[in-house]
Design a protein around this motif. Structure first.
Motif, mmCIF file in Angstrom:
data_model
loop_
_atom_site.group_PDB
_atom_site.id
_atom_site.type_symbol
_atom_site.label_atom_id
_atom_site.label_comp_id
_atom_site.label_asym_id
_atom_site.label_seq_id
_atom_site.Cartn_x
_atom_site.Cartn_y
_atom_site.Cartn_z
ATOM 1 N N SER A 49 -104.798 -72.327 24.289
ATOM 2 C CA SER A 49 -104.716 -73.753 24.007
ATOM 3 C C SER A 49 -103.263 -74.217 23.942
ATOM 4 C CB SER A 49 -105.433 -74.060 22.686
ATOM 5 O OG SER A 49 -105.276 -75.418 22.345
ATOM 6 N N THR A 50 -102.430 -73.441 23.284
ATOM 7 C CA THR A 50 -101.011 -73.792 23.190
ATOM 8 C C THR A 50 -100.341 -73.759 24.556
ATOM 9 O OG1 THR A 50 -100.934 -72.854 20.969
ATOM 10 C CG2 THR A 50 -98.843 -73.193 22.092
ATOM 11 N N HIS B 187 -101.742 -74.172 27.435
ATOM 12 C CA HIS B 187 -102.240 -75.305 28.217
ATOM 13 C C HIS B 187 -101.534 -76.605 27.810
ATOM 14 C CE1 HIS B 187 -105.010 -77.915 30.386
ATOM 15 N NE2 HIS B 187 -105.192 -78.592 29.260
ATOM 16 N N ALA B 188 -101.315 -76.790 26.504
ATOM 17 C CA ALA B 188 -100.636 -77.999 26.043
ATOM 18 C C ALA B 188 -99.179 -78.029 26.516
ATOM 19 C CB ALA B 188 -100.695 -78.074 24.527
ATOM 20 N N THR C 69 -107.792 -67.489 22.100
ATOM 21 C CA THR C 69 -108.135 -68.877 22.386
ATOM 22 C C THR C 69 -107.034 -69.818 21.948
ATOM 23 O OG1 THR C 69 -110.458 -68.332 22.081
ATOM 24 C CG2 THR C 69 -109.865 -70.656 22.035
ATOM 25 N N SER C 70 -106.461 -69.564 20.777
ATOM 26 C CA SER C 70 -105.362 -70.396 20.295
ATOM 27 C C SER C 70 -104.163 -70.311 21.224
ATOM 28 C CB SER C 70 -104.965 -69.955 18.882
ATOM 29 O OG SER C 70 -103.825 -70.658 18.447
ATOM 30 N N ASN D 219 -103.024 -79.311 18.873
ATOM 31 C CA ASN D 219 -103.450 -80.074 20.045
ATOM 32 C C ASN D 219 -102.324 -81.021 20.389
ATOM 33 O OD1 ASN D 219 -104.708 -81.434 22.059
ATOM 34 N ND2 ASN D 219 -106.238 -82.444 20.764
ATOM 35 N N GLY E 39 -103.358 -71.628 14.997
ATOM 36 C CA GLY E 39 -104.787 -71.890 15.013
ATOM 37 C C GLY E 39 -105.425 -71.617 13.670
#
Length: 520
Positions: free
Chosen positions: A218-219, A221-222, A214-215, A167, A206
């Protein structure tokens, strides 16, 4: 009677002498001469002839016909036209020859460099400086870093390594909050500094039971979030899971939306192995990695010896990789005597140097020294504090000189590289031969040449602890004359001749060479 005859004879002789006056001799003037005293001296020797009345010539300009006759007639006009035509033809021929020589002659080609290829990287943690307040203190030093010639910062320790999955919106412990990091990025852009966020050794895969898709989302998006805040790129390690074709292609897709010609976002890979693992991209026109950060010295728990340092430097100078743009850093531990020498080496090698945090370059540390007793240990002697201040000032001066020379000299930015196997003579060989104790031989001088066009920069490195003088026959094809650009001791100025140059222990010298009678 006889008396009368004698007087008569004298009178007759006197009359005969005076009768010669008609010939122009004596005191009697001849025809056309003045009879005054001195007239014979002032009279002209040549008597002009009498001219007849009306015979005086009247001067007037020549007419056109008379000029043509005097110049040789109408044929002279053709000769003059032919001469003028011949002159212009010869002039055009010389101009065409000069242009042809310029076009055919080899000339240096200016290489268009990206911003990261011209930048000087400075790697640090926001809370690394002693007595600082993390990110807020770093924001205050941004203009100072820019004045040193630093072009980009690589910030470490901003994110929590325990976060899983990653995150990037959670900052590291004790290094500031998300608003502070966003403020740092904004202030860095105002100061003209790029910021690369270090995510090396962070878990990007993840949790084991989590969905890989999903991982990945998320990466991505970050990454997109921090690019929107003004981050110039990310730094990863070659051992990270993110160092893969799939992940880097996803990042490239995100980078493309935020990149422009002057604001291109980059991926920096820290090489921890001897050989960088290859990336086989399915898209041949896509560069997955922009910069590879390589260490000059290998990692070591103990400081490396002088011989080990010399061997590692020579290995990198002889075997350079041209595949990806390099960024050099020191890496391993060594003695403080070689600190400045390694800085000169990094700043002059092909690629973008990455300087680790140095307290001598910390503005707050320098200010604390100048503040006097309020920031100085009472048990520390004043002479020791003054010596530290001189050392810090010397380090800043050397760093600034090297960074500014690199930014304005094409030879140091993108010039060709030539390793020079020099032969040197040890100045203390005679004294060491008399010594009863045997000591390891001092490493030879290491040197290389950076060239662009007619401009040559010679970098000499004496890693050993003994002075060395160059062999007069070291490189007969290179100019012997030059001027000092800088050296580790900052005590060499002006012109020099390589035949009489002697390097001090642990000294590095940068010399700009020129031909005799030329100052290019």
């Amino acid at each position: 009677m006889e008396q009368n005859d004698k007087e008569a004879a004298e009178e007759s002789a006197r009359m005969t002498l005076n009768a010669g006056g008609d010939t122009g001799y004596g005191s009697v003037a001849g025809p056309g001469l003045s009879s005054s005293v001195g007239g014979s001296e002032s009279a002209p020797l040549l008597i002009p002839e009498e001219e007849e009345p009306g015979s005086l010539q009247q001067w007037r300009p020549l007419s056109k016909e008379e000029l043509e006759v005097a110049a040789g007639g109408p044929g002279w006009r053709k000769v003059r036209c032919y001469l003028v035509l011949l002159f212009w033809l010869a002039w055009l021929a010389m101009l065409a020859t000069a242009i042809a020589v310029i076009v055919v002659s080899p000339k240096p080609v200016v290489t268009p460099l990206k911003w990261w290829q011209k930048a000087l990287f400075y790697q640090l943690q926001p809370g690394q400086a002693e007595g600082s307040e993390g990110i807020n203190a770093l924001c205050e030093q941004l203009p100072y870093f820019r004045s040193l010639g630093i072009g980009a910062l690589i910030l470490e320790g901003l994110f929590d390594k325990k976060a899983s999955p990653l995150n990037l919106n959670a900052s590291g412990e004790g290094f500031g909050t998300i608003p502070q990091i966003k403020h740092l990025l904004a202030e860095s852009n105002k100061a003209g500094l790029k910021v690369v966020l270090d995510v090396c050794e962070l878990d990007l895969s993840g949790p084991p039971d989590g969905a890989a898709e999903t991982s990945s989302l998320s990466t991505t998006h970050a990454v997109q979030f921090w690019l929107e805040q003004g981050a110039a790129g990310f730094s990863i390690c070659d051992t990270d899971a993110a160092y893969s074709e799939k992940t880097l292609l996803e990042w490239r897709g995100v980078f493309k939306a935020f990149s422009s010609e002057d604001e291109e976002r980059i991926v920096v890979v820290k090489q921890t192995k001897d050989v960088l693992p290859p990336l086989d991209s399915s898209q041949s026109n896509v560069t997955l990695v922009d910069v590879v950060m390589r260490s000059i010295l290998p990692p070591s728990e103990r400081p490396l010896s002088v011989q080990e340092v010399a061997e590692n430097i020579e290995k990198h100078l002889q075997t350079r990789q041209e595949d990806i743009w390099p960024s050099w850093t020191v890496g391993g531990k060594t003695s403080s005597d070689l600190k400045k020498l390694l800085l000169v080496l990094m700043m002059t090698m092909p690629g973008s140097p990455t300087v680790q945090y140095d307290e001598d370059l910390d503005q707050r540390q320098n200010v604390s020294l100048k503040d006097g007793s309020s920031h100085r240990d009472t048990n520390e002697p004043l002479a020791s504090s003054t010596e530290k201040e001189k050392t810090k000032h010397s380090a800043v001066t050397l760093f600034t000189t090297l960074s500014h020379s690199r930014s304005r000299e094409e030879a140091l930015l993108f010039g060709s590289f030539t390793f020079l196997p020099f032969h040197s003579s040890n100045s203390s060989s005679s004294s060491s031969s008399n010594s009863t104790t045997s000591s390891p031989p001092s490493p030879p001088i290491l040197a290389f040449l950076r060239s662009w066009g007619c401009v040559h920069f010679l970098i000499l490195l004496n890693v050993g602890s003994e002075p060395h003088a160059l062999d007069p026959a070291w490189a007969p094809s290179l100019p012997k004359a030059g001027v000092f650009v800088t050296n580790t001791g900052l005590d060499r100025l002006g012109a020099t001749n390589l035949d009489v140059l002697e390097l001090k222990p642990h000294e590095a010298i940068v010399i700009k060479l020129f031909e005799a009678g030329s100052y290019s």
